[in-house]
Design a protein around this motif. Structure first.
Motif, PDB file in Angstrom:
ATOM      1  N   VAL A   1      -6.304   3.445   6.882  1.00  0.00           N
ATOM      2  CA  VAL A   1      -4.805   3.471   6.504  1.00  0.00           C
ATOM      3  C   VAL A   1      -4.038   1.984   6.368  1.00  0.00           C
ATOM      4  N   TYR A   2      -4.452   1.367   7.324  1.00  0.00           N
ATOM      5  CA  TYR A   2      -3.812  -0.178   7.559  1.00  0.00           C
ATOM      6  C   TYR A   2      -4.342  -0.826   6.197  1.00  0.00           C
ATOM      7  N   GLU A   3      -5.731  -1.015   5.981  1.00  0.00           N
ATOM      8  CA  GLU A   3      -6.285  -2.004   5.020  1.00  0.00           C
ATOM      9  C   GLU A   3      -5.729  -1.475   3.647  1.00  0.00           C
ATOM     10  N   GLN A   4      -5.315  -0.140   3.303  1.00  0.00           N
ATOM     11  CA  GLN A   4      -5.221   0.269   2.163  1.00  0.00           C
ATOM     12  C   GLN A   4      -3.442  -0.315   1.709  1.00  0.00           C
ATOM     13  N   ALA A   5      -2.854  -0.507   2.917  1.00  0.00           N
ATOM     14  CA  ALA A   5      -1.513  -0.943   2.628  1.00  0.00           C
ATOM     15  C   ALA A   5      -1.478  -2.676   2.724  1.00  0.00           C
ATOM     16  N   HIS A   6      -1.975  -3.081   3.944  1.00  0.00           N
ATOM     17  CA  HIS A   6      -1.844  -4.745   3.915  1.00  0.00           C
ATOM     18  C   HIS A   6      -3.301  -5.423   4.119  1.00  0.00           C
TER      19      HIS A   6
ATOM     20  N   LEU B   1      -2.894  -2.899  14.148  1.00  0.00           N
ATOM     21  CA  LEU B   1      -2.698  -1.460  14.075  1.00  0.00           C
ATOM     22  C   LEU B   1      -1.337  -0.758  14.575  1.00  0.00           C
ATOM     23  N   VAL B   2      -1.049  -1.403  15.988  1.00  0.00           N
ATOM     24  CA  VAL B   2       0.154  -1.029  16.716  1.00  0.00           C
ATOM     25  C   VAL B   2       1.351  -1.691  15.964  1.00  0.00           C
ATOM     26  N   ARG B   3       1.202  -3.175  15.783  1.00  0.00           N
ATOM     27  CA  ARG B   3       2.296  -3.766  15.255  1.00  0.00           C
ATOM     28  C   ARG B   3       2.770  -3.269  13.889  1.00  0.00           C
ATOM     29  N   SER B   4       1.781  -2.894  13.243  1.00  0.00           N
ATOM     30  CA  SER B   4       2.305  -2.356  11.708  1.00  0.00           C
ATOM     31  C   SER B   4       2.875  -0.957  11.739  1.00  0.00           C
ATOM     32  N   GLY B   5       2.506  -0.103  12.957  1.00  0.00           N
ATOM     33  CA  GLY B   5       3.185   1.088  13.065  1.00  0.00           C
ATOM     34  C   GLY B   5       2.206   2.242  12.914  1.00  0.00           C
ATOM     35  N   VAL B   6       1.169   1.851  12.465  1.00  0.00           N
ATOM     36  CA  VAL B   6      -0.082   2.753  12.098  1.00  0.00           C
ATOM     37  C   VAL B   6      -0.388   3.507  13.285  1.00  0.00           C
ATOM     38  N   LEU B   7      -0.607   2.881  14.364  1.00  0.00           N
ATOM     39  CA  LEU B   7      -0.879   3.656  15.801  1.00  0.00           C
ATOM     40  C   LEU B   7       0.410   3.384  16.627  1.00  0.00           C
TER      41      LEU B   7
END
Length: 280
Positions: free
Chosen positions: A227-232, A241-247
């Motif tokens: 999920v993170y790598e699709q967006a960032h 993953l935590v700082r981006s709000g994914v987890l």
């Protein structure tokens, strides 16, 4: 008859004298402590166990397996360094020992000591030429931990030859491995849950339950990474993953080993066992 008894008595006397002399010599040796060493339980070497049990390696392996299964878990905590050394000793005495390879796979391989647990499985696979379970365990481990498709497929094919009632499933699994058509962490989770649910030992079930939770954490992290790598773009640090709000937070590993990024992929962190490399 009297002559044989005399010889046995003399051998026993000589053995006791050697033991007493060794104890006396050891008592005069200085005791040294090294801060870098971890205090651990004593594991008797295979040759000494063989001598203690009158040359019967099968009896020695049975007794040592009983001892380590009873003492390897204390109040829900696994003494992994002790289990690694003890189970390697049992594998040297009797590589065919069923309880030993089953415990090694559940507690060592999936507890962070991957190479050591797989070595016990490899010995069992070579010894138990009729048993399809050790090569099945070994094949899944090679695929999941080492990403070694060629050797994993060979192990699964061996398992299918020795396990006729599950041959079709194992052959299909080998084909899927070749085609890389499945998410190996989900396969591994199903396999580990099956191991846990089929165990009749409550201690082992508890230990395997912790490994199930650990693997579920890995699956959650890998999904979050996608999920993170699709967006960032590429992930470089798990905390992203935590700082981006994914987890909301990184999953807790009940074994307290944690997770790590390796080659751009999140993996289970393995435990390094000092001194064991030379024994393989």
């Amino acid at each position: 008859m009297m002559q044989r008894r005399s010889i046995n008595f003399l051998l026993s006397l000589v053995g006791f004298a050697l033991f007493a002399a060794t104890v006396l010599w050891r008592s005069w040796q200085p005791i040294t402590f090294r801060e870098s060493e971890v205090e651990d339980r004593v594991v008797v070497s295979a040759p000494v166990l063989l001598a203690l049990y009158g040359g019967d390696r099968f009896l020695a392996a049975n007794m040592e397996t009983i001892r380590l299964s009873a003492t390897g878990v204390d109040q829900g905590q696994v003494d992994l360094h002790y289990l690694v050394r003890a189970q390697v000793v049992v594998a040297k005495l009797n590589a065919c020992h069923e309880d030993n390879y089953y415990l090694a796979n559940g507690m060592l391989t999936w507890g962070g000591a991957v190479a050591e647990g797989n070595e016990v499985l490899r010995r069992a696979m070579n010894c138990r030429f009729w048993d399809g379970i050790p090569p099945f365990f070994y094949g899944v481990n090679l695929s999941f931990f080492d990403h070694d498709t060629d050797r994993a497929v060979l192990a699964l094919q061996t398992a299918s030859e020795r396990w006729p009632e599950n041959a079709a499933t194992l052959q299909r699994l080998a084909v899927m491995l070749r085609a890389e058509a499945f998410a190996d962490e989900h396969l591994a989770l199903n396999y580990l849950v099956q191991q846990r649910d089929s165990s009749k030992d409550p201690k082992l079930r508890d230990m395997l339950s912790k490994r199930v939770v650990r693997l579920q954490g890995l699956i959650s992290l890998r999904h979050a990474q996608r999920v993170y790598e699709q967006a960032h773009g590429a992930l470089h640090d798990l905390q992203q993953l935590v700082r981006s709000g994914v987890l909301a937070a990184l999953p807790k590993d009940p074994l307290k080993l944690g997770y790590e990024l390796s080659g751009g992929r999140i993996e289970l962190k393995e435990m390094k066992i000092p001194g064991m490399e030379s024994q393989r």
